[in-house]
Design a protein around this motif. Structure first.
Motif, PDB file in Angstrom:
ATOM      1  N   ASN A 163       1.378   4.862   0.745  1.00  0.00           N
ATOM      2  CA  ASN A 163       1.368   6.195   2.103  1.00  0.00           C
ATOM      3  C   ASN A 163       0.544   6.818   1.903  1.00  0.00           C
ATOM      4  N   SER A 164      -0.904   6.735   2.786  1.00  0.00           N
ATOM      5  CA  SER A 164      -1.506   7.237   2.968  1.00  0.00           C
ATOM      6  C   SER A 164      -2.147   7.359   3.694  1.00  0.00           C
ATOM      7  N   ARG A 165      -3.307   8.300   3.587  1.00  0.00           N
ATOM      8  CA  ARG A 165      -4.674   7.940   5.011  1.00  0.00           C
ATOM      9  C   ARG A 165      -5.373   6.968   4.846  1.00  0.00           C
ATOM     10  N   GLU A 166      -6.220   6.317   3.462  1.00  0.00           N
ATOM     11  CA  GLU A 166      -6.391   4.948   3.972  1.00  0.00           C
ATOM     12  C   GLU A 166      -5.281   3.875   4.371  1.00  0.00           C
ATOM     13  N   LYS A 167      -3.930   3.657   4.310  1.00  0.00           N
ATOM     14  CA  LYS A 167      -3.124   2.867   4.771  1.00  0.00           C
ATOM     15  C   LYS A 167      -3.262   2.576   6.387  1.00  0.00           C
ATOM     16  N   SER A 168      -3.241   4.175   6.624  1.00  0.00           N
ATOM     17  CA  SER A 168      -2.630   4.589   7.882  1.00  0.00           C
ATOM     18  C   SER A 168      -4.481   3.804   8.494  1.00  0.00           C
ATOM     19  N   VAL A 169      -5.443   4.532   7.999  1.00  0.00           N
ATOM     20  CA  VAL A 169      -6.705   3.369   8.755  1.00  0.00           C
ATOM     21  C   VAL A 169      -6.597   2.476   8.772  1.00  0.00           C
ATOM     22  N   ALA A 170      -6.150   1.487   7.695  1.00  0.00           N
ATOM     23  CA  ALA A 170      -6.020  -0.123   7.464  1.00  0.00           C
ATOM     24  C   ALA A 170      -5.724  -0.120   8.999  1.00  0.00           C
TER      25      ALA A 170
ATOM     26  N   ASN B  45      -6.951  -0.009  11.483  1.00  0.00           N
ATOM     27  CA  ASN B  45      -7.786  -1.273  12.395  1.00  0.00           C
ATOM     28  C   ASN B  45      -7.268  -2.102  12.528  1.00  0.00           C
TER      29      ASN B  45
ATOM     30  N   SER C 189       1.096  -1.305  -0.164  1.00  0.00           N
ATOM     31  CA  SER C 189      -0.106  -0.075  -0.015  1.00  0.00           C
ATOM     32  C   SER C 189       0.807   1.237  -0.924  1.00  0.00           C
TER      33      SER C 189
END
Length: 72
Positions: free
Chosen positions: A47-54, A57, A45
């Protein structure tokens, strides 16, 4: 504050749970598999907000899976 009735679920959820029998090994197995997935997510993934959220979680999933072992 009104008088509180005894609630077994609340009592169980808000107390310390010392590990029993094979529980430490169960916690470790969950953490190891989650770490394996975390490395895969990190590798694949961007580096992004989505990766951080993943990642957050995934940490949350480990926490609740281990809590289910401790509490039940």
């Amino acid at each position: 504050m009104p008088k509180q009735n005894f609630n077994q679920q609340i009592e169980n959820n808000f107390k310390s749970h010392a590990p029993k029998e094979a529980q430490p090994e169960m916690y470790e197995a969950i953490r190891e598999k989650a770490k394996e997935l975390a490395y895969l997510i990190d590798y694949l993934s961007p580096n992004s907000r989505e990766k951080s959220v993943a990642m957050t979680n995934l940490e949350t999933a480990v926490f609740w899976a281990n809590a289910s072992i401790a509490r039940n």
